[in-house]
Design a protein around this motif. Structure first.
Motif, short mmCIF file in Angstrom:
data_model
loop_
_atom_site.label_atom_id
_atom_site.label_comp_id
_atom_site.label_asym_id
_atom_site.label_seq_id
_atom_site.Cartn_x
_atom_site.Cartn_y
_atom_site.Cartn_z
N GLY A 24 -5.74 5.72 5.70
CA GLY A 24 -4.62 5.35 4.84
C GLY A 24 -3.35 5.21 5.66
O GLY A 24 -3.25 5.75 6.77
N SER A 25 -2.39 4.51 5.14
CA SER A 25 -1.10 4.37 5.82
C SER A 25 -0.37 5.70 5.75
O SER A 25 -0.30 6.32 4.69
CB SER A 25 -0.26 3.27 5.16
N VAL A 75 -3.65 14.88 3.72
CA VAL A 75 -3.35 13.67 4.50
C VAL A 75 -3.18 14.08 5.96
O VAL A 75 -2.38 14.94 6.28
CB VAL A 75 -2.07 12.97 4.00
N PRO A 119 0.83 -1.20 0.00
CA PRO A 119 0.00 0.00 0.00
C PRO A 119 0.87 1.25 0.00
O PRO A 119 1.99 1.24 0.49
CB PRO A 119 -0.79 -0.13 1.31
N ARG A 147 -10.47 9.00 3.81
CA ARG A 147 -10.44 7.55 4.05
C ARG A 147 -9.18 7.18 4.82
O ARG A 147 -8.12 7.79 4.61
CB ARG A 147 -10.43 6.81 2.70
N TYR A 160 1.59 7.54 2.92
CA TYR A 160 1.46 8.97 2.71
C TYR A 160 2.24 9.76 3.76
O TYR A 160 2.40 9.31 4.89
CB TYR A 160 -0.01 9.39 2.75
N THR A 202 -5.71 9.88 7.62
CA THR A 202 -6.65 9.78 6.51
C THR A 202 -6.07 10.46 5.28
O THR A 202 -5.28 11.40 5.38
CB THR A 202 -8.01 10.42 6.84
N GLU A 203 -6.48 9.97 4.15
CA GLU A 203 -6.10 10.54 2.86
C GLU A 203 -7.40 10.67 2.09
O GLU A 203 -8.08 9.68 1.82
CB GLU A 203 -5.11 9.63 2.13
N ASP A 211 -3.25 1.57 7.66
CA ASP A 211 -4.64 2.05 7.58
C ASP A 211 -5.57 1.39 8.59
O ASP A 211 -6.69 1.85 8.79
CB ASP A 211 -5.19 1.93 6.17
#
Length: 107
Positions: free
Chosen positions: A100-101, A24, A15, A98, A18, A94-95, A58
């Protein structure tokens, strides 16, 4: 050849991680664990900070942990700081709204 194919497949499936900013958000700690201070470090009067670069996945779990600012590689303080980070908990960044890592630096 098989090893190269597997490595390429794994890289393609990894994945995205970010960096906070530009939409982000930072992961937020939900549980902080203090690193154990070893008896050897106490006896040698080692004090200071360990800088860590951490990827929060995430799902809030800890992925990659790297020491960016070492305090001690002999008496276990760097190792204990990384271990404490993996025992902690996070709400993922979040990104685009949603989960996100995301990468988070700690010291």
């Amino acid at each position: 050849l098989l090893a190269l194919t597997l490595a390429a497949f794994a890289a393609a499936q990894a994945p995205a991680v970010y960096t906070p900013g530009n939409g982000v958000s930072l992961p937020q700690p939900t549980k902080q664990v203090k690193a154990a201070y070893t008896e050897e470090a106490k006896a040698n009067r080692i004090e200071g900070k360990v800088g860590l670069d951490v990827v929060v996945l995430d799902d809030g779990k800890i992925g990659d942990v790297k020491v960016t600012e070492s305090l001690d590689t002999i008496y276990g303080l760097d190792r204990n700081a990384g271990a404490a980070m993996t025992e902690g908990g996070f709400r993922p960044g979040t990104e685009g709204g949603r989960p996100g890592s995301a990468r988070r630096k700690r010291s």
